[in-house]
Enzyme design. Structure first.
Site, mmCIF file in Angstrom:
data_model
loop_
_atom_site.group_PDB
_atom_site.id
_atom_site.type_symbol
_atom_site.label_atom_id
_atom_site.label_comp_id
_atom_site.label_asym_id
_atom_site.label_seq_id
_atom_site.Cartn_x
_atom_site.Cartn_y
_atom_site.Cartn_z
ATOM 1 N N LYS A 156 0.862 -1.196 0.000
ATOM 2 C CA LYS A 156 0.000 0.000 0.000
ATOM 3 C C LYS A 156 0.891 1.236 0.000
ATOM 4 O O LYS A 156 1.530 1.565 0.996
ATOM 5 C CB LYS A 156 -0.921 0.057 1.224
ATOM 6 N N GLU A 178 10.403 1.298 10.421
ATOM 7 C CA GLU A 178 11.302 2.457 10.309
ATOM 8 C C GLU A 178 10.436 3.680 10.507
ATOM 9 O O GLU A 178 9.566 3.972 9.681
ATOM 10 C CB GLU A 178 12.016 2.447 8.954
ATOM 11 N N CYS A 228 13.402 11.432 6.915
ATOM 12 C CA CYS A 228 13.439 11.003 8.317
ATOM 13 C C CYS A 228 14.811 11.220 8.940
ATOM 14 O O CYS A 228 14.934 11.366 10.146
ATOM 15 C CB CYS A 228 13.049 9.539 8.411
ATOM 16 N N GLU A 251 8.998 16.074 15.849
ATOM 17 C CA GLU A 251 9.397 15.972 14.438
ATOM 18 C C GLU A 251 8.498 16.878 13.601
ATOM 19 O O GLU A 251 7.279 16.701 13.570
ATOM 20 C CB GLU A 251 9.262 14.518 13.954
HETATM 21 P P1 NAD Z 1 2.175 7.941 8.163
HETATM 22 O O1 NAD Z 1 2.473 7.081 9.319
HETATM 23 O O2 NAD Z 1 1.127 8.989 8.310
HETATM 24 O O3 NAD Z 1 1.718 7.069 6.901
HETATM 25 C C1 NAD Z 1 2.533 6.039 6.391
HETATM 26 C C2 NAD Z 1 1.653 5.017 5.700
HETATM 27 O O4 NAD Z 1 0.814 4.392 6.662
HETATM 28 C C3 NAD Z 1 0.719 5.599 4.635
HETATM 29 O O5 NAD Z 1 0.677 4.713 3.552
HETATM 30 C C4 NAD Z 1 -0.622 5.649 5.354
HETATM 31 O O6 NAD Z 1 -1.729 5.583 4.497
HETATM 32 C C5 NAD Z 1 -0.543 4.424 6.231
HETATM 33 N N1 NAD Z 1 -1.375 4.468 7.426
HETATM 34 C C6 NAD Z 1 -1.741 5.552 8.151
HETATM 35 N N2 NAD Z 1 -2.454 5.169 9.225
HETATM 36 C C7 NAD Z 1 -2.546 3.814 9.176
HETATM 37 C C8 NAD Z 1 -3.150 2.825 10.008
HETATM 38 N N3 NAD Z 1 -3.796 3.161 11.132
HETATM 39 N N4 NAD Z 1 -3.041 1.535 9.650
HETATM 40 C C9 NAD Z 1 -2.361 1.173 8.542
HETATM 41 N N5 NAD Z 1 -1.782 2.057 7.712
HETATM 42 C C10 NAD Z 1 -1.856 3.365 8.034
HETATM 43 O O7 NAD Z 1 3.562 8.578 7.722
HETATM 44 P P2 NAD Z 1 3.824 9.621 6.565
HETATM 45 O O8 NAD Z 1 3.273 10.948 6.952
HETATM 46 O O9 NAD Z 1 3.427 9.026 5.269
HETATM 47 O O10 NAD Z 1 5.424 9.664 6.576
HETATM 48 C C11 NAD Z 1 6.149 10.510 7.386
HETATM 49 C C12 NAD Z 1 6.738 9.761 8.555
HETATM 50 O O11 NAD Z 1 7.512 8.655 8.087
HETATM 51 C C13 NAD Z 1 7.700 10.597 9.366
HETATM 52 O O12 NAD Z 1 7.517 10.351 10.723
HETATM 53 C C14 NAD Z 1 9.068 10.117 8.907
HETATM 54 O O13 NAD Z 1 10.122 10.368 9.797
HETATM 55 C C15 NAD Z 1 8.796 8.659 8.718
HETATM 56 N N6 NAD Z 1 9.799 8.045 7.856
HETATM 57 C C16 NAD Z 1 10.719 7.205 8.419
HETATM 58 C C17 NAD Z 1 11.717 6.634 7.633
HETATM 59 C C18 NAD Z 1 12.764 5.725 8.226
HETATM 60 O O14 NAD Z 1 13.489 5.092 7.460
HETATM 61 N N7 NAD Z 1 12.891 5.630 9.534
HETATM 62 C C19 NAD Z 1 11.764 6.921 6.269
HETATM 63 C C20 NAD Z 1 10.806 7.786 5.738
HETATM 64 C C21 NAD Z 1 9.817 8.337 6.541
#
Ligand code: NAD
Length: 487
Positions: free
Chosen positions: A182, A258, A292, A391
């Site tokens: 997804k 991650e 991130c 963040e």
């Molecule tokens: P997010 O957690 O809002 O969404 C990530 C994914 O999860 C999306 O596809 C979303 O639709 C899905 N999602 C949201 N709620 C869900 C639920 N309850 N159940 C299942 N799926 C769900 O994150 P974002 O805003 O897309 O990304 C930003 C975040 O990602 C930041 O915190 C960033 O630091 C982190 N990030 C971490 C890394 C790493 O390698 N550590 C890399 C990139 C981004």
């Protein structure tokens, strides 16, 4: 599949069992271009039904065509996928830039080449590693074998869409698993193109499936709670990770996380300031600060604090914010209206908390449309302020002076996050000493974002669970069985 309509809209459909399909409900949503705020295209909106179909296809493929393919053949397929990504590099970079608002030059030089390399790297890696064997005197021989975990759910964020998807999908396929992906709802396009590439590379139908949609009560939630999904590889926010963990707990799925970061960038006076500033501009503002690993908490030794700030601010003022397709653009648009408002709210918070905005903090002049924000440097905030602790995930950094090594280590570790850290010093002993005390999974000394894909990658505390990279990726995407033969 992306289909261009007469109005040049780019529409995205699910990919289930080797076919591009719409949702049975015909539900869909609009994909918005963050630089124009106009509709880029329509995306099929999947939910439980589509995830169910994808899981059935993935389970069938796991025990069917995919199981009989040898490791060498899988390696060749991974290599082919990497090659095909490179063949379509420019197209993919354009779509990534349109979808995310990031500069095309960045997508074309980093995101897409790295996506190809993720496949090339694991194509080589999976055929070069073995498993453990132990001879126990004359009593027994123990050896282990790797098997796939099964059907893996891969849930992705929007900041580095294809780079991060391929970072997980390559080892997932390499270890013989099948996948239900997804992508983030804000960036559906390159994942959809990847499905065309996967088909062309000869991956059997059902091995890789893609369902578009949202989080809870949508495709993300359906993957998290699906009883026939064995593992979830998730990249995103800690709070989402927590929701997924709850949903996945009934079926005790294997999880790899991650998550977010609030990474310290520690600058000692004995470092080479020109190099520090050049890299700190990147580690603060590359990809609009939506990485991130960005070093959003900058700590500078007091004796060079003023000098650092004056040179840093000057150079940051020269960064060009604007159209991602202009060759001289350094910073594009933020991903969405929702995220733009959130990042801007932190600038208001900084003002309320007594911070000084040295530069930025507003929409650039002449850019009336699009989620553009000037790169922003904030000072005069203490360790307890929200802008230093939370963040922000945008082009916003805080700069705080420090006096001693002990003090800065304490400040660096005073956080729930533990993803990465950067340390700048020309004192070799101090470099090691501080690196070994900073609580983070990835620590760079005198550099930033320098990666070797064999090394462990991931976060401590609320920044993640487990590590990926090299053998660590293979460990997550496989099950080891130990076999003991009595002699
Ligand atoms: P997010 O957690 O809002 O969404 C990530 C994914 O999860 C999306 O596809 C979303 O639709 C899905 N999602 C949201 N709620 C869900 C639920 N309850 N159940 C299942 N799926 C769900 O994150 P974002 O805003 O897309 O990304 C930003 C975040 O990602 C930041 O915190 C960033 O630091 C982190 N990030 C971490 C890394 C790493 O390698 N550590 C890399 C990139 C981004």
């Amino acid at each position: 599949m992306l289909t261009k309509t007469k109005t040049q809209a780019i529409n995205c459909r699910h990919f289930i069992n080797g076919q591009f399909v719409d949702s049975e409900s015909k539900k869909s949503f609009e994909n918005i271009n963050p630089t124009t705020e106009e509709v880029l295209g329509i995306v099929a909106e999947g939910g439980k039904e589509e995830v169910d179909q994808a899981v059935v296809a993935a389970r069938r493929a796991l025990h069917g065509a995919w199981k009989t393919i040898t490791l060498e053949e899988r390696s060749k397929i991974l290599r082919k996928i990497g090659d095909l990504i490179l063949e379509r590099q420019e197209e993919l970079a354009q779509l990534e830039s349109l979808d995310t608002g990031k500069p095309f030059s960045l997508a074309n030089s980093v995101d897409i080449p790295r996506a190809a390399y993720n496949f090339h790297f694991f194509a080589d890696y999976i055929i070069s590693v073995g498993t453990d064997a132990y001879q126990q005197n004359q009593v027994a021989l123990h050896y282990s074998i790797r098997r796939p975990v099964g059907v893996v759910g891969i849930i992705k964020p929007w900041n580095l869409p294809l780079l991060l998807l391929t970072w997980k999908l390559a080892p997932c396929l390499g270890m013989g698993n099948t996948a239900v992906i997804k992508p983030a709802e804000w960036t559906p396009m390159t994942a959809t193109i990847l499905m065309e590439i996967i088909k062309e590379a000869g991956v059997p139908d059902g091995v890789v499936n893609l369902v578009h949609g949202f989080g809870p009560n949508s495709a993300g939630g359906a993957i998290s709670e699906h009883p026939d999904i064995d593992a979830i590889s998730f990249i995103g926010e800690p709070s989402t990770g927590s929701s997924i963990m709850k949903a996945a707990s009934d079926s005790l799925k294997k999880l790899s996380y991650e998550l977010g970061g609030k990474n310290p960038n520690i600058i000692f006076a004995d470092s080479d300031l020109d190099e520090v500033i050049e890299t700190t501009i990147k580690s603060s503002f590359i990809n609009q600060g939506e990485v991130c690993l960005c070093g959003s908490r900058i700590y500078v030794e007091r004796t060079v604090y003023k000098q650092f700030l004056s040179e840093f601010v000057q150079k940051v003022k020269n960064l060009k914010v604007g159209n991602p397709f202009d060759a001289d653009t350094n910073i594009g648009a933020l991903i969405s209206k929702e995220h733009y408002d959130r990042v801007n709210s932190y600038i208001d918070i900084a003002r309320e908390e007594g911070g000084t905005i040295l530069t930025g903090g507003k929409r650039p002049e002449g850019l009336e449309k699009g989620y553009y924000l000037e790169p922003t440097i904030i000072t005069d905030l203490d360790q307890n302020s929200r802008c230093v602790r939370e963040e922000i995930f945008g082009p916003v950094v805080t700069v705080v002076p420090f006096d001693t090594e002990e003090e800065v280590i304490k400040q660096a570790n005073d956080t729930h996050y533990g993803l990465s850290a950067t340390i700048w010093t020309n004192d070799l002993k101090r470099g090691h000493r501080v690196a070994q005390q900073v609580e983070a999974g990835i620590i760079w000394v005198n550099t930033w974002f320098l990666r070797d894909l064999r090394t462990p990658f991931g976060g401590m505390k609320q920044s993640g669970i487990g590590r990926t990279g090299g053998m660590h990726s293979l460990d997550f995407f496989s099950e080891l069985s130990n076999i003991t033969i009595k002699l």
